[in-house]
Design an enzyme around this catalytic site. Structure first.
Site, short mmCIF file in Angstrom:
data_model
loop_
_atom_site.label_atom_id
_atom_site.label_comp_id
_atom_site.label_asym_id
_atom_site.label_seq_id
_atom_site.Cartn_x
_atom_site.Cartn_y
_atom_site.Cartn_z
N VAL B 77 0.86 -1.18 0.00
CA VAL B 77 0.00 0.00 0.00
C VAL B 77 0.90 1.23 0.00
CG1 VAL B 77 -1.71 1.28 1.34
CG2 VAL B 77 -1.82 -1.22 1.25
N CYS B 78 0.67 2.16 -0.91
CA CYS B 78 1.50 3.36 -1.01
C CYS B 78 1.33 4.23 0.24
CB CYS B 78 1.12 4.19 -2.23
SG CYS B 78 1.86 5.83 -2.21
N VAL B 79 2.44 4.59 0.85
CA VAL B 79 2.38 5.31 2.13
C VAL B 79 1.76 6.70 1.98
CG1 VAL B 79 4.79 6.13 1.95
CG2 VAL B 79 3.68 6.03 4.18
N ALA B 82 -1.87 6.33 1.42
CA ALA B 82 -2.47 5.75 2.62
C ALA B 82 -2.65 6.80 3.72
CB ALA B 82 -1.62 4.60 3.14
#
Lengths: 144, 130
Positions: B77-79, B82
């Site tokens: 999941v892309c930080v 996110a």
């Protein structure tokens, strides 16, 4: 983006093309698409951007979001040149359909290290047919 | 062949996550490799374990978690995406002083560099979006 780490990529250089199809405001695809291009610079790949359909509005001069309360990230496009992106393709037909010319777009430049760091324009107007070839010749194409 | 998959839309509103799931399963069943599944834009919303769909509907998040467990998949999941949307793991919870976390089993939060790396190292990067 300080937490990004360039991973070993075993010297592979691929042609990355980020295709931007949406208007800059109204959804955040444009902003998050731009972030990918900037992060990608750390990987020393061959990166180009394409702007088609409403995506051409992303490069419009004088964007002002103060009335809609969102972040005006358009100045960030000027950083693309510093992040080793040298090629921006804008589809002519998309510009024309929207009553725009190149004069309506931000004058984006990069510094050419092979030419005494002279500032060179980044934006190339291309036809839909030319863009088709560019997409075909790219290794990794991401749409935003 | 080595594939990576990008999911750019959240669960239920768009079919993208369903299609990406079925594509990933098909790739594995044909004996190919999935290097990584990267969740970006609203796609990060696929990674919350707090999802509670009606019992007669599919549970998109659990489906990804189960597939990850079965095939040892790397679900990233892309930080940045996110943080905007409130998808939080333990590290992010501590770092941003949040009162809880919600990352689902099998998912991890990491940087956009993981997407670029997947593009470089995979034979095919297949994106699912609107």
């Amino acid at each position: 983006m300080s937490d990004q780490e360039a991973s070993p990529t075993s010297g592979i250089i691929k042609k990355f093309l980020y295709v931007n199809r949406r208007a800059p405001h109204g959804s955040n695809y444009a902003q998050e698409g731009l972030e990918v291009a900037l992060v990608g610079a750390a990987f020393e790949q061959d990166v180009a951007m394409a702007y088609i359909d409403d995506g051409v509005f992303q490069l419009k001069t004088d964007q002002d979001t103060s009335e809609i309360g969102t972040k005006n990230f358009s100045p960030t496009y000027r950083a693309l040149g510093d992040y080793d992106v040298k090629k921006i393709y804008v589809e002519k037909e998309s510009l024309e359909k929207r009553g725009l010319t190149q004069d309506d777009l931000m004058p984006l430049v990069y510094e050419d290290e092979d030419d005494d760091w002279a500032e060179k324009p980044m934006i190339n107007l291309v036809s839909a047919a030319e863009l088709q070839d560019i997409i075909e010749q790219s290794d990794v194409v991401l749409n935003f | 062949m080595k594939f990576s998959v990008v999911v750019n839309e959240g669960p239920y509103t768009h079919q993208a996550s369903d299609s990406a799931y079925y594509f990933t399963r098909a790739v594995l069943s044909q004996g190919h490799e999935i290097m990584r599944v990267f969740f970006y834009h609203d796609g990060v919303n696929n990674g919350t374990r707090l999802t509670t769909p009606p019992q007669d509907d599919r549970n998109i998040t659990n489906r990804w978690s189960d597939l990850a467990k079965e095939h040892d998949l790397d679900l990233v999941v892309c930080v940045a995406a996110a943080q905007r949307r409130g998808i939080v793991d333990e590290d992010e919870q501590k770092r941003n002083s949040k009162d809880t976390n919600n990352i689902a089993d099998g998912f991890r939060i990491s940087g956009l560099g993981q997407l670029i790396e997947a593009g470089i190292q995979s034979d095919r990067l297949v994106a699912f979006g609107d």
